[in-house]
Scaffold this motif. Structure first.
Motif, mmCIF file in Angstrom:
data_model
loop_
_atom_site.group_PDB
_atom_site.id
_atom_site.type_symbol
_atom_site.label_atom_id
_atom_site.label_comp_id
_atom_site.label_asym_id
_atom_site.label_seq_id
_atom_site.Cartn_x
_atom_site.Cartn_y
_atom_site.Cartn_z
ATOM 1 N N UNK A 171 1.551 15.184 -2.318
ATOM 2 C CA UNK A 171 2.583 15.303 -1.291
ATOM 3 C C UNK A 171 2.255 14.481 -0.060
ATOM 4 N N UNK A 172 0.972 14.519 0.360
ATOM 5 C CA UNK A 172 0.544 13.753 1.526
ATOM 6 C C UNK A 172 0.697 12.258 1.271
ATOM 7 N N UNK A 173 0.283 11.808 0.080
ATOM 8 C CA UNK A 173 0.388 10.384 -0.247
ATOM 9 C C UNK A 173 1.836 9.917 -0.259
ATOM 10 N N UNK A 174 2.744 10.740 -0.797
ATOM 11 C CA UNK A 174 4.160 10.371 -0.839
ATOM 12 C C UNK A 174 4.717 10.238 0.573
ATOM 13 N N UNK A 175 4.372 11.193 1.441
ATOM 14 C CA UNK A 175 4.874 11.161 2.819
ATOM 15 C C UNK A 175 4.306 9.956 3.579
ATOM 16 N N UNK A 176 2.982 9.765 3.490
ATOM 17 C CA UNK A 176 2.348 8.635 4.179
ATOM 18 C C UNK A 176 2.861 7.307 3.617
ATOM 19 N N UNK B 230 1.477 6.698 -7.001
ATOM 20 C CA UNK B 230 0.374 7.566 -7.416
ATOM 21 C C UNK B 230 0.564 8.986 -6.900
ATOM 22 N N UNK B 231 0.965 9.114 -5.646
ATOM 23 C CA UNK B 231 1.196 10.436 -5.084
ATOM 24 C C UNK B 231 2.326 11.160 -5.783
ATOM 25 N N UNK B 232 3.394 10.426 -6.100
ATOM 26 C CA UNK B 232 4.516 11.028 -6.812
ATOM 27 C C UNK B 232 4.122 11.499 -8.193
ATOM 28 N N UNK B 233 3.250 10.747 -8.849
ATOM 29 C CA UNK B 233 2.759 11.123 -10.176
ATOM 30 C C UNK B 233 1.960 12.415 -10.099
ATOM 31 N N UNK B 234 1.034 12.496 -9.158
ATOM 32 C CA UNK B 234 0.230 13.713 -8.994
ATOM 33 C C UNK B 234 1.100 14.901 -8.594
ATOM 34 N N UNK B 235 2.036 14.660 -7.681
ATOM 35 C CA UNK B 235 2.901 15.734 -7.195
ATOM 36 C C UNK B 235 3.756 16.294 -8.333
ATOM 37 N N UNK B 236 4.332 15.389 -9.134
ATOM 38 C CA UNK B 236 5.190 15.821 -10.240
ATOM 39 C C UNK B 236 4.396 16.592 -11.291
ATOM 40 N N UNK B 237 3.219 16.063 -11.668
ATOM 41 C CA UNK B 237 2.400 16.739 -12.686
ATOM 42 C C UNK B 237 1.985 18.131 -12.233
ATOM 43 N N UNK B 238 1.565 18.256 -10.976
ATOM 44 C CA UNK B 238 1.125 19.561 -10.480
ATOM 45 C C UNK B 238 2.300 20.517 -10.319
ATOM 46 N N UNK B 239 3.481 19.991 -9.930
ATOM 47 C CA UNK B 239 4.664 20.847 -9.803
ATOM 48 C C UNK B 239 5.056 21.418 -11.158
ATOM 49 N N UNK C 109 0.837 -1.203 0.000
ATOM 50 C CA UNK C 109 0.000 0.000 0.000
ATOM 51 C C UNK C 109 0.872 1.253 0.000
ATOM 52 N N UNK C 110 1.966 1.188 0.750
ATOM 53 C CA UNK C 110 2.895 2.319 0.779
ATOM 54 C C UNK C 110 3.499 2.581 -0.591
ATOM 55 N N UNK C 111 3.888 1.524 -1.278
ATOM 56 C CA UNK C 111 4.439 1.661 -2.633
ATOM 57 C C UNK C 111 3.402 2.285 -3.564
ATOM 58 N N UNK C 112 2.152 1.813 -3.451
ATOM 59 C CA UNK C 112 1.072 2.354 -4.282
ATOM 60 C C UNK C 112 0.869 3.845 -4.017
#
Length: 320
Positions: free
Chosen positions: A181-186, A20-29, A13-16
């Motif tokens: 960002x939250x998903x990546x940290x969690x 996904x969080x990294x994808x959203x974070x990168x696109x929005x950045x 779940x952490x990997x997921x």
């Protein structure tokens, strides 16, 4: 048995969350960079590279702060090995890679230099805060060099990463930026905590989990990108991104982790992991510097086999 299954599920779940969080974070950045009208060359040469390395940076930083330094080091070094031995090899098997640009060879040399720097700094078996500052300076110098090359016209930004912006999309991108960002940290916290627990339950060293499951997990975005670009007939784009990601893994990721807390460097890192990473880097440099400058399916299969042997060696060391 139930505890192992639950730990594996939470680890997955952490990997997921990270992917996904990294994808959203990168696109929005990238969207925010374009929205603020930063130079396109700056977006392509610096912001994109940093955004795609966020998963590795966050995992290693949290591991360092949580008292799991082996995970911090293993994730960073292991990601460079997985990027070249697994991800790039898979991309070349799908579609042979041909790279004749001078910029790629220069970056490969810089990557080898970053590996040598980590080896030199780690000879005293620690990466201290001072070492972290040295690596941070190296990160800034690398990003500055990439920006200079792009601005001078030596390197063009990838048009695929540049986006059209509209103020109406601002709320959506703010939400994706925060949620990503939250998903990546969690996710990073889940990976670190359950990765260490998994190592304890299986009776294997923490470094083994970090060099295999954690490093491959945080490199999944690169794997997806490599497969996608290879299928479209552009595996060279993935090769360039992987070399850049490796440099940041060794400089930016380890600088943040070592500034957070001193990182012990194991003998295995100096005698096996870094030399293997350096060897893969030399293969890339020679392959794309002489002859046809092409990695075909035969060489890619050999590289993939070498990666499998490396993982087998890790498993053997972990069972001693």
């Amino acid at each position: 048995m139930e505890s192992i299954i639950l730990t594996i599920l939470l680890f997955g779940l952490g990997i997921l969350f990270i992917v996904k969080g990294g994808d959203w974070f990168a696109d929005s950045a990238i969207w925010f960079a374009s929205y603020t009208r930063l130079p396109k060359v700056l977006i392509g040469a610096t912001i994109v590279s940093l955004a795609t390395t966020i998963p590795e940076f966050t995992v290693s930083l949290i591991a360092s702060l949580s008292g799991s330094p082996d995970t911090a080091v293993g994730n960073a070094v292991g990601s460079t090995i997985a990027n070249m031995g697994l991800i790039l090899a898979v991309a070349a098997i799908i579609h042979p890679i041909v790279i004749k640009t001078r910029g790629f060879r220069i970056n490969t040399v810089l990557m080898l230099g970053a590996m040598a720097l980590i080896w030199l700094l780690g000879r005293d078996r620690f990466l201290s805060a001072r070492d972290g500052l040295i690596l941070l300076v190296a990160t800034i110098a690398y990003l500055g060099y990439q920006y200079w090359r792009a601005k001078s016209g030596e390197e063009q930004a990838d048009v695929d990463v540049l986006v059209h912006t509209d103020r109406a999309h601002l709320p959506r991108n703010v939400a994706l930026f925060l949620l990503g960002g939250i998903l990546v940290v969690v996710g990073s916290r889940l990976v670190v905590t359950n990765g260490v627990t998994l190592a304890e339950l299986l009776g294997v060293p923490e470094m083994l989990i970090a060099l295999t499951l954690v490093s491959v997990g945080t490199s999944l975005p690169e794997l997806v990108t490599a497969i996608s670009t290879a299928r479209k007939g552009h595996p060279d784009l993935s090769a360039g991104n992987i070399v850049g990601a490796n440099i940041l893994d060794l400089t930016w990721v380890l600088s943040g982790a070592s500034l957070a807390a001193p990182l012990p460097i194991l003998d295995q890192t100096l005698r096996l992991d870094l030399p293997v990473s350096f060897l893969f880097g030399l293969v890339l440099l020679v392959t794309f510097s002489v002859g046809r400058r092409r990695m075909g399916r035969g060489l890619a299969a050999a590289v993939l086999a070498a990666y499998a042997l490396y993982v087998a060696k890790l498993v053997q060391l972990g069972t001693i």
